[in-house]
Design a protein around this motif. Structure first.
Motif, PDB file in Angstrom:
ATOM      1  N   ASN A  27      -0.330  12.386   3.983  1.00 32.17           N
ATOM      2  CA  ASN A  27      -0.141  11.457   2.854  1.00 32.17           C
ATOM      3  C   ASN A  27      -1.228  10.461   2.839  1.00 32.17           C
ATOM      4  O   ASN A  27      -1.278   9.444   2.296  1.00 32.17           O
ATOM      5  CB  ASN A  27       1.274  10.553   3.213  1.00 32.17           C
ATOM      6  CG  ASN A  27       1.326  10.028   4.355  1.00 32.17           C
ATOM      7  OD1 ASN A  27       0.314   9.526   5.076  1.00 32.17           O
ATOM      8  ND2 ASN A  27       2.702   9.695   4.938  1.00 32.17           N
TER       9      ASN A  27
ATOM     10  N   SER C  18      -5.118   1.437   0.984  1.00 26.80           N
ATOM     11  CA  SER C  18      -4.002   0.676   1.412  1.00 26.80           C
ATOM     12  C   SER C  18      -4.479  -0.741   1.524  1.00 26.80           C
ATOM     13  O   SER C  18      -5.772  -1.151   1.386  1.00 26.80           O
ATOM     14  CB  SER C  18      -3.505   1.171   2.773  1.00 26.80           C
ATOM     15  OG  SER C  18      -4.304   1.052   3.719  1.00 26.80           O
ATOM     16  N   ASN C  19      -3.409  -1.682   1.932  1.00 26.03           N
ATOM     17  CA  ASN C  19      -3.733  -3.097   2.186  1.00 26.03           C
ATOM     18  C   ASN C  19      -4.328  -3.838   1.267  1.00 26.03           C
ATOM     19  O   ASN C  19      -5.103  -4.725   1.436  1.00 26.03           O
ATOM     20  CB  ASN C  19      -4.259  -3.163   3.507  1.00 26.03           C
ATOM     21  CG  ASN C  19      -3.265  -2.847   4.773  1.00 26.03           C
ATOM     22  OD1 ASN C  19      -2.006  -3.371   4.350  1.00 26.03           O
ATOM     23  ND2 ASN C  19      -3.864  -2.186   5.712  1.00 26.03           N
ATOM     24  N   TYR C  20      -4.214  -3.564  -0.028  1.00 21.20           N
ATOM     25  CA  TYR C  20      -4.837  -4.463  -1.156  1.00 21.20           C
ATOM     26  C   TYR C  20      -6.312  -4.478  -0.999  1.00 21.20           C
ATOM     27  O   TYR C  20      -7.121  -5.013  -1.755  1.00 21.20           O
ATOM     28  CB  TYR C  20      -4.538  -6.048  -0.699  1.00 21.20           C
ATOM     29  CG  TYR C  20      -3.165  -6.442  -0.650  1.00 21.20           C
ATOM     30  CD1 TYR C  20      -2.260  -6.126  -1.889  1.00 21.20           C
ATOM     31  CD2 TYR C  20      -2.460  -6.596   0.557  1.00 21.20           C
ATOM     32  CE1 TYR C  20      -1.168  -6.482  -1.831  1.00 21.20           C
ATOM     33  CE2 TYR C  20      -1.239  -7.020   0.427  1.00 21.20           C
ATOM     34  CZ  TYR C  20      -0.611  -6.821  -0.651  1.00 21.20           C
ATOM     35  OH  TYR C  20       0.795  -7.082  -0.436  1.00 21.20           O
ATOM     36  N   LYS C  21      -7.056  -3.249  -0.332  1.00 21.94           N
ATOM     37  CA  LYS C  21      -8.593  -3.043  -0.484  1.00 21.94           C
ATOM     38  C   LYS C  21      -8.896  -2.407  -1.999  1.00 21.94           C
ATOM     39  O   LYS C  21      -8.138  -1.816  -2.541  1.00 21.94           O
ATOM     40  CB  LYS C  21      -8.790  -2.107   0.615  1.00 21.94           C
ATOM     41  CG  LYS C  21      -8.934  -2.536   1.942  1.00 21.94           C
ATOM     42  CD  LYS C  21      -9.423  -1.505   2.816  1.00 21.94           C
ATOM     43  CE  LYS C  21      -9.210  -2.067   4.400  1.00 21.94           C
ATOM     44  NZ  LYS C  21      -9.376  -0.798   5.137  1.00 21.94           N
ATOM     45  N   THR C  22     -10.128  -2.705  -2.230  1.00 19.45           N
ATOM     46  CA  THR C  22     -10.759  -2.089  -3.298  1.00 19.45           C
ATOM     47  C   THR C  22     -11.145  -0.803  -3.156  1.00 19.45           C
ATOM     48  O   THR C  22     -11.446  -0.635  -1.802  1.00 19.45           O
ATOM     49  CB  THR C  22     -11.685  -2.974  -3.864  1.00 19.45           C
ATOM     50  OG1 THR C  22     -13.057  -2.981  -3.110  1.00 19.45           O
ATOM     51  CG2 THR C  22     -11.288  -4.287  -4.025  1.00 19.45           C
ATOM     52  N   LEU C  23     -11.268   0.335  -3.921  1.00 19.05           N
ATOM     53  CA  LEU C  23     -11.664   1.481  -3.718  1.00 19.05           C
ATOM     54  C   LEU C  23     -13.239   1.376  -3.009  1.00 19.05           C
ATOM     55  O   LEU C  23     -13.516   2.077  -1.873  1.00 19.05           O
ATOM     56  CB  LEU C  23     -12.020   2.408  -4.931  1.00 19.05           C
ATOM     57  CG  LEU C  23     -12.139   3.633  -4.568  1.00 19.05           C
ATOM     58  CD1 LEU C  23     -10.687   4.358  -4.006  1.00 19.05           C
ATOM     59  CD2 LEU C  23     -12.581   4.642  -5.804  1.00 19.05           C
ATOM     60  N   SER C  26     -13.287   1.079   0.899  1.00 26.40           N
ATOM     61  CA  SER C  26     -12.158   2.012   1.432  1.00 26.40           C
ATOM     62  C   SER C  26     -13.103   3.208   1.658  1.00 26.40           C
ATOM     63  O   SER C  26     -14.162   3.471   1.192  1.00 26.40           O
ATOM     64  CB  SER C  26     -11.313   2.293   0.718  1.00 26.40           C
ATOM     65  OG  SER C  26     -10.514   1.107   0.241  1.00 26.40           O
ATOM     66  N   VAL C  29      -7.697   7.040   1.091  1.00 24.55           N
ATOM     67  CA  VAL C  29      -6.582   6.396   0.113  1.00 24.55           C
ATOM     68  C   VAL C  29      -5.309   7.212   0.600  1.00 24.55           C
ATOM     69  O   VAL C  29      -5.582   8.410   0.923  1.00 24.55           O
ATOM     70  CB  VAL C  29      -7.166   7.006  -1.292  1.00 24.55           C
ATOM     71  CG1 VAL C  29      -8.040   5.894  -2.054  1.00 24.55           C
ATOM     72  CG2 VAL C  29      -7.516   8.317  -1.637  1.00 24.55           C
ATOM     73  N   GLU C  30      -4.418   6.560   0.493  1.00 21.08           N
ATOM     74  CA  GLU C  30      -2.981   7.039   0.755  1.00 21.08           C
ATOM     75  C   GLU C  30      -2.698   7.746  -0.697  1.00 21.08           C
ATOM     76  O   GLU C  30      -3.379   7.457  -1.713  1.00 21.08           O
ATOM     77  CB  GLU C  30      -1.846   6.001   0.671  1.00 21.08           C
ATOM     78  CG  GLU C  30      -2.207   5.392   2.125  1.00 21.08           C
ATOM     79  CD  GLU C  30      -1.036   4.302   2.567  1.00 21.08           C
ATOM     80  OE1 GLU C  30      -0.338   3.639   1.593  1.00 21.08           O
ATOM     81  OE2 GLU C  30      -0.940   4.002   3.687  1.00 21.08           O
ATOM     82  N   GLU C  93      -5.837   0.500  -7.601  1.00 25.05           N
ATOM     83  CA  GLU C  93      -6.256  -0.611  -6.839  1.00 25.05           C
ATOM     84  C   GLU C  93      -5.076  -1.706  -6.761  1.00 25.05           C
ATOM     85  O   GLU C  93      -4.803  -2.104  -7.800  1.00 25.05           O
ATOM     86  CB  GLU C  93      -7.494  -1.172  -7.270  1.00 25.05           C
ATOM     87  CG  GLU C  93      -8.607  -0.327  -6.644  1.00 25.05           C
ATOM     88  CD  GLU C  93      -9.950  -1.138  -6.986  1.00 25.05           C
ATOM     89  OE1 GLU C  93     -11.050  -0.579  -6.509  1.00 25.05           O
ATOM     90  OE2 GLU C  93      -9.852  -2.099  -7.864  1.00 25.05           O
ATOM     91  N   SER C  96      -2.864  -8.579  -5.646  1.00 22.32           N
ATOM     92  CA  SER C  96      -1.958  -9.440  -4.883  1.00 22.32           C
ATOM     93  C   SER C  96      -2.053 -10.712  -5.597  1.00 22.32           C
ATOM     94  O   SER C  96      -3.303 -11.181  -6.126  1.00 22.32           O
ATOM     95  CB  SER C  96      -2.585  -9.375  -3.687  1.00 22.32           C
ATOM     96  OG  SER C  96      -1.944 -10.762  -3.205  1.00 22.32           O
ATOM     97  N   VAL C 270       6.067  -5.123  -3.071  1.00 25.83           N
ATOM     98  CA  VAL C 270       5.317  -4.117  -2.305  1.00 25.83           C
ATOM     99  C   VAL C 270       4.737  -3.202  -3.191  1.00 25.83           C
ATOM    100  O   VAL C 270       3.758  -2.884  -2.938  1.00 25.83           O
ATOM    101  CB  VAL C 270       6.308  -3.476  -1.163  1.00 25.83           C
ATOM    102  CG1 VAL C 270       5.831  -2.170  -0.757  1.00 25.83           C
ATOM    103  CG2 VAL C 270       6.820  -4.313  -0.330  1.00 25.83           C
TER     104      VAL C 270
ATOM    105  N   ASN E  27     -15.252   1.977   8.213  1.00 24.02           N
ATOM    106  CA  ASN E  27     -14.983   0.660   8.305  1.00 24.02           C
ATOM    107  C   ASN E  27     -14.019   0.141   9.286  1.00 24.02           C
ATOM    108  O   ASN E  27     -13.341  -0.928   9.038  1.00 24.02           O
ATOM    109  CB  ASN E  27     -14.621   0.189   6.680  1.00 24.02           C
ATOM    110  CG  ASN E  27     -13.354   1.176   6.093  1.00 24.02           C
ATOM    111  OD1 ASN E  27     -12.517   1.739   6.880  1.00 24.02           O
ATOM    112  ND2 ASN E  27     -13.447   1.231   4.843  1.00 24.02           N
TER     113      ASN E  27
END
Lengths: 336, 336, 336, 336, 336, 336
Positions: A27, C18-23, C26, C29-30, C93, C96, C270, E27
């Motif tokens: 996933n 994940s976790n509010y990161k920008t591409l 990162s 990607v999930e 993306e 938050s 979420v 990262n």
């Protein structure tokens, strides 16, 4: 003529599950940026060369991330345009041992396929360049990509820039109505250096040479006599025991002379993608900075071998790393 | 007689740290669903067969996830009941090179161990089925599991369904007071196909055959004369150089004839679990769809080899993947 | 008329750091599968309904993974064709607080956009169906998608199947030369239930109603008088304090009567994606299984609220979960 | 009488998908070790107390990992036996906002449920101890666990060790044929300190007090008059706005006096599990090290509030952290 | 003389990207605690020995985590002081096949480098000890570390404790103005057991022996005649085919006798770091618990081989694991 | 005077467990590059400004990764030297609600602390620059850093470049023997713009102003009269309800006029680090590109608010993102 190297080609995002998983059982996917010509550019830049990469990328946050990647490697990105089409991408399932890797592309309607040939300022892009590297993937993507490339090659030839081609014929491209063989023959006619072996020559010239060394020489002679702009032929030979164990070797036909490198075994392959591009980058570096074509070929083969140990499309190894392999230091001592 | 295949057995959750870590040095585990008979079911379904899996799973969100997994593979889950006992599970520490893998089970009081034999509608479950696959693990889990299995086998035999058994004797089961050898002999008496070799025969018949090919023939003859319902014996031979390097071979004693496959080496093992189940599934597929037992055995052995490259319990490879290995294409070229 | 529900629309892969990161920051990607109509299908199936999803997906391992996802939720996938075009996808993306989420699509040349209207056996697909759910996204993707949808709607109307539409007008679609408003008006003409509020009505009818409750009633009346096939209007109202804090409310204009639900606050969002689809699924479920439209609306609003707490496009909550929220149990006691 | 604290109870492994995912949409789970009494032990050890934890764990690599966790916190593990039964465990799906968290246990046939009462050397274990902490979960697991606990309590009472109980009545335990209320009343009869409020008193005494402060006083009086060994009652009050927003408060009835703490709001809950155990540990610490019961209660409430911000079962905060919250420093300045 | 083992040395945090990534393409990094002497301590403790580790660590949450790691392995940490300087650490890029691993240290101003020799209570630390293990890394870090070590060695020698040294000469240490060779010679003068081979002897004595077995004997004789406190020389020989494939062998010169172990091949190396420390720990264990030096050497070599399969600095294998390898069970059967 | 902006300061690596974990309960850390002045540089570059960052980084693969990060943001890195000392770094444990975040530094002997003032070509670095940004952290690290900074400031003042200072007094720096207050006063004497409020002024001037708006005006007046080079004072006010909920406001004293921004609430803080640097970058951008100081302050405050939603040290938001917040669009609609 300058000292810079120009590469032209698609920027691709690669998405791949980690640890040999299939997509179905994952996933998340790791992603990398690459694309065969950008791989060459990045490797050359890592080796200390000044490189310009010409391309078209998407005008969204995926394109931003791609651009950030390109800049992070110190590549001149001034000639990269942004368009509304999405960035080309591909998914990769990494194989192991008897299971082959698997790739699925999503690129034929992407930002590069939709490149507008008139948007590229080739005059300015080619300024200060001594080498132009292209591959046969580009004209296979779309007619626009083909036309854009041809404009660049024409001008580069006029400027007597060295043009190096990796024909990389792929039958799953060429969907826009042109015959790959014809176009590749036309474009190779602008080039003076050829990276490819018996397979590539057979595909382009529709010949039937075997893969042994003698046949390679015959095939090279035939290529040179058919497309006389080509002066030098460099071939990366890969012998795959299985997806996890590969042997690399380089051979060349240069000035009526045959030479080859020793074989390097990679017993635990980390990543197969981009090993040919690592070879091309090593070769260009060697042709510019080393004593002769033979040294360049050894450097190229060692670079190619090392790429098998690096995740992603791009060869992140230094000149020093490569020279150690050239010198036969394969024992894996820890560097502190 | 129909074309469907019925499998009966425990659905297990597997929990395992990634990247060869021990549990002690981890704080997360990857999980997969499996269980030896479900592995066979999933592999058969991936190969295109219609499969019903009969089992008991927990009535909580762990059971929901297991059911979702089973459905995702297109397996008919209508005969899976939900109970209040927790789903069986096991922890796995994956070894490498000279370090063996390690498994710890938590299954003896789980939902399958507590299966109620009268809850299964065997009549309906066996409708349209031509094959029933079971293993010796099931009767080793609990008396209920044994009784449930026996009911199914009896009815299947009456219906002249092919019954294929992988006795898979495990000494750390059989804790509920029955002697494994006796019960296995009784249940194998319902079966006509036997997947197992010298070790399994020795364990069940308490004989002492060696593992060479001649002894395999003798052992097979002894098995057939002791349990005459058995007509065909198929054996998967694994030669482990170490945890990371395995060689697989198939051999068989069918109609008084011995035949065997060539050996396949897997030089970088990704996952050992479920390779025997991949063999069983390949064999059943081959017996139904291929020309003869010899082709079926080759197919089974290639399926088994490929499973070593897939994470998890379940063999996710296609018929095409397997046939390539049968045909000796082991070089690991990337499929684009 | 049967009890099944048919949904028709694109299957999309979503890729998101994940976790509010920008591409850009990162390297993985999930991914999730979804698509607005498939989201409705999955939610309905989770609630216990029988659902068929009609679509076109890619014939590669990405399509395999999508199909596996669809099957895992127990949805009938018999009417999903496979084609050579890549699966549509989008990158997300996640924002938050004061930072909004951002989406970039890659779908306009994908497998669904290239659906061949004559490939769908609508007659068979609509068998046993009592509800057909579609959204305004489908006809905005491509002319083929529009034509395929229209064929289905025509036949469904003939069969007197309930047709429920979520017009979901999006200005960044409709690139193939048709005017969104006109086509939507045409297609809504086949439908009898409308999920949408003042914004949607304004966009379709090019009116200028405000968003207060009285204006909603006026807008609904205008809609019904303009497109008289529509009998009932259900609206999901979302009041966003910021990307992390949202309030949901449902209101409806049914049989010349206005009613609304109480507001539900989600103080730690979420995932925003698919909350409207959760509303639609909750509503359809309610219309079939609950006492009246008012109960259905309450159920829909609670389902929508709960979706804000579930990652991915799809609402994975049970009927029991939703009823607890309907009953005001919001205190977050742990369920053991 | 010594200065050490003894805790007795099950060691549980907790397995949980991260980031609010459901199990169905995950393929990995994070794991933590805990268990209500071990949580108290760990927190006390983190606060600087000497603690012995008495338990039974599995004799496999899961038990090894649990033991390693216990030792890492400096807890005396000499009285933990190893057995062949698997370690108890539970799965947790973490809720958010209006979605509650969900737990599913697998413990009723685990290593602790199978504890052999005669294996514990209570005489030696209680040496140098001034406090014995137990909860009502232990006697609910199995008769063996109940008997083992009773032996310990008896001896502790003889030695005049302070016995503190958190009755923690759970209806999904008590499956082995005993009535929870009766056994709890019996065992509380050995204890002198009671952590629990109106709910717990109602469950044990089968009374019907309300949850307001006056009713708490009445309930406490009733408890003390029914079970006169109890001298002091401490209650943790939690007001859940939703799964992500909780308010904690402590109140007590000690020596015929009522007192309470101020409320602390936790606006972004990271983890609900173990907050009651954090309260118990804070209270025990306070009773030993602080000036009076009121200070102890404030310390306990702040510890409980802080636990809501720590992942896992165990409160990993220092005395200094807790005292800052006691002193009202809630502003979240970064500590450098 | 007691039965405990004392180790003295720096506690290091190791930070490393996973899956062969370079730092530049990551990262996140996995971290482990280790340090050459702590690795020996941990391995000995895992094997069941009582071990004290003497060191200096930082007084912050990084030090807390390190201490928690040390305690988790049951090592006596009473002699570890906390100081305000940061914990030493190193970054590791893991190589594969022809790419070597790469280490970069940050330790020369850390908490251990700043150890205050007078802060260590050597008298008490050495109580009940029969072995003191040190390496040449410690005196290379700082003058304080050198002085602290010398005090310990002096006292240990007086107490006739066995002192075992692994000189581990590293040219990138020794930056504080002392000559490595001189100090090592001085400190080895306190020791009676030497773990090292031709390279180490050449570096310390500035000799020029070859690496073959005869030269090893000559080198050992020279060492013993130069530093007569040394009675026994044990050498770990590693033959690296490449970073992924290593062969280990042990050889020794004890009481004028030469003996050696068989070779063990590790065909898929998981982690190279700490393999020498695993050898040292195996040897010390063997010298205490096995029949003679030859058995000890076999045990050491098998421990060393197994460490190549364990992630992190520390060898987490049990005595039983090692004895299986000693007995030649390398086939990788799964342990259930 | 040019249009470029120069920043000078340490490049720091930040290492932090994800998801609010403590280091003790983690085995991996995410890492980011930052450092207060680099944060300003990166944010300005993201906003479209041309920026030069002057610094010293390590000559190893950690430094390579840092350099790659800096280049990826399009910052001119020509003035960054490489040295043998390790890169400075810090560990961060992220708090939540009532638990504060915690930082531990490892920087006082790193590559920047060891910067050689004569290695910087300030003349060339300041070419084409109109702004020089520095903070009070730099002179607190080491005497070399202080001297290097002073040389730059002197020359910048001569060239009449705008010098903007964020004094950022930190008591845990200044360990090399100088008094922070004195040096800061000296260096602020070169500057004309001051970012800081009552706290900073109190620390530098050793005054005792309160934090209300009137006191801010008095403090600003005192600062300007004491250090007359300062002409404008900009203050970022943060009101922390707790670690997860923050309110930001800007206020300023410019040309004898007070003005302030509205407050912005961030109800779910993702990352606190670097929010002040985001303010500084926003302010500099505004001073150059917007109409007046008031608009610049609004822009700075919105940038600061947005940074609370971005992981890492660096503000990755665009001008458009910031202007939306300036314009009050806080509702979190998804951007498609």
């Amino acid at each position: 003529m300058g000292t810079k190297i120009l590469t032209f080609g698609e920027v691709l995002m690669r998405l791949s599950p980690s640890n040999y998983k299939t997509l179905q059982q994952s996933n998340e996917v790791e992603f990398y940026f690459g694309g065969t010509e950008l791989n060459v550019a990045t490797s050359l830049s890592t080796l200390g060369c000044e490189v310009k990469h010409v391309s078209n990328i998407s005008d969204d946050f995926i394109g931003d991330a791609a651009l950030s990647f390109i800049k992070s490697h110190g590549i001149d990105s001034s000639y990269i345009n942004r368009t509304e089409h999405p960035l080309g991408l591909y998914f990769l399932e990494v194989g192991s041992a008897v299971r082959p890797s698997r790739i699925s592309y999503n690129r034929l309607n992407g930002s590069f396929a939709n490149i507008n040939p008139t948007d590229i300022n080739w005059e300015k892009a080619l300024e200060d360049c001594s080498y132009f590297h292209w591959t046969g993937i580009t004209p296979g993507i779309s007619e626009n990509a083909y036309l854009a490339l041809k404009q660049g090659l024409k001008l580069a030839k006029e400027k007597e820039i060295n043009i190096i081609t990796d024909p990389a014929y792929r039958s799953n491209l060429w969907k826009y109505g042109k015959k790959g063989q014809e176009i590749l023959k036309e474009l190779i006619g602008y080039s003076n250096l050829f990276i490819g072996g018996v397979n590539e020559i057979n595909e382009i010239l529709e010949t039937n040479f075997n893969s042994d060394d003698d046949s390679f020489i015959e095939a090279s002679k035939t290529l040179i006599s058919t497309i006389p702009s080509i002066k030098k032929v460099f071939d990366k030979v890969r012998i795959g025991k299985n997806a996890s164990n590969q042997i690399t070797k380089g051979r060349a036909w240069v000035n009526d002379t045959y030479f080859e490198t020793s074989e390097i075994e990679i017993s635990q392959v980390v990543d197969r993608i981009g090993t040919g591009d690592a070879f091309a980058a090593g070769l260009i570096y060697g042709l510019i900075h080393l004593k002769n074509e033979e040294e360049a070929l050894n450097f190229a083969n060692a670079a190619c071998a090392l790429k098998h140990t690096i995740l992603g499309d791009v060869n992140l190894v230094s000149k020093e790393d490569i020279l150690e392999v050239v010198n036969g230091n394969l024992g894996g001592r820890i560097k502190r």
